[in-house]
Design a protein around this motif. Structure first.
Motif, short mmCIF file in Angstrom:
data_model
loop_
_atom_site.label_atom_id
_atom_site.label_comp_id
_atom_site.label_asym_id
_atom_site.label_seq_id
_atom_site.Cartn_x
_atom_site.Cartn_y
_atom_site.Cartn_z
N ASP A 6 51.90 43.51 33.08
CA ASP A 6 52.68 42.29 32.98
C ASP A 6 52.65 41.53 34.31
N ALA A 7 52.83 42.24 35.39
CA ALA A 7 52.84 41.62 36.71
C ALA A 7 51.45 41.11 37.10
N ARG A 63 52.71 38.43 43.55
CA ARG A 63 52.89 37.02 43.83
C ARG A 63 51.73 36.23 43.24
N HIS A 64 52.04 35.03 42.80
CA HIS A 64 50.96 34.17 42.31
C HIS A 64 50.66 33.09 43.34
N GLY A 94 62.90 37.13 37.19
CA GLY A 94 61.56 36.58 37.05
C GLY A 94 60.68 36.93 38.23
N TYR A 95 59.39 36.87 38.01
CA TYR A 95 58.46 37.06 39.12
C TYR A 95 58.61 35.91 40.09
N ASN A 96 58.30 36.18 41.36
CA ASN A 96 58.43 35.14 42.37
C ASN A 96 57.54 35.48 43.56
N PRO A 134 46.54 35.16 36.69
CA PRO A 134 46.34 34.72 35.30
C PRO A 134 44.88 34.44 34.95
N HIS A 194 49.30 39.89 35.04
CA HIS A 194 49.15 38.62 34.30
C HIS A 194 49.83 37.48 35.07
N TYR A 195 50.95 37.77 35.71
CA TYR A 195 51.63 36.75 36.51
C TYR A 195 50.83 36.43 37.77
#
Length: 161
Positions: free
Chosen positions: A99-100, A151-152, A143-145, A106, A102-103
């Motif tokens: 899941d992470a 990190r994105h 949420g992811y950040n 992507p 994918h964040y």
């Protein structure tokens, strides 16, 4: 206590080894945006981060995911779980890792399910569990950040080879 570890002692060792390998992947993800030093800000190591992230996407991520895909395929109890025939903490950790990813990446994970169908199915099955689904939909889930390990940074992401 929670019933998330295999009852069989030998499988507990297998689960522990898989969990440690997941931890290795998490460390490598962290190092994509902090390749020189954890004490330096991302902005101070952007060029090295881009090189590290692209190497991770091209070489390390596929190596790890092929390994975990093979673990699922070779599980004598079936490919629904990484260890044994029931949900374990390793399955939950793998869900979180995928899941992470994918964040954070992507573009790199756009075709994840095509390359790793068993892992994608595991991810989806864990997400669909009633209690997990309720948590994922709740306000309790953070949420992811860009302050977390995953990190994105768009400049670090690229399509997988």
């Amino acid at each position: 206590k929670l019933g998330l570890a295999p009852a069989d002692e030998n499988l507990r060792y297998v689960a522990n080894g898989l969990q440690l390998t997941i931890a290795d992947v998490v460390t490598e993800v962290h190092d994509t945006h902090h390749p020189i030093a954890s004490g330096l800000y991302y902005e101070e190591q952007k060029d090295a981060a881009k090189l590290r992230a692209h190497d991770f996407i091209d070489h390390r991520l596929p190596k790890f995911m092929r390994y975990f895909e093979r673990v699922l395929q070779q599980n004598p109890a079936g490919d629904a779980h990484l260890v044994g025939a029931a949900l374990t903490y390793v399955d939950l950790s793998m869900f979180q890792l995928i899941d992470a990813l994918h964040y954070a990446f992507p573009k790199a994970t756009r075709h994840f399910g095509e390359h790793y169908p068993r892992l994608a199915a595991l991810h989806d099955a864990v997400a669909a569990r009633p209690n997990v689904a309720a948590y994922l939909a709740s306000e309790r889930r953070l949420g992811y950040n860009e302050s977390c390990i995953f990190r994105h940074y768009p400049e670090l992401d690229k399509a997988a080879q």
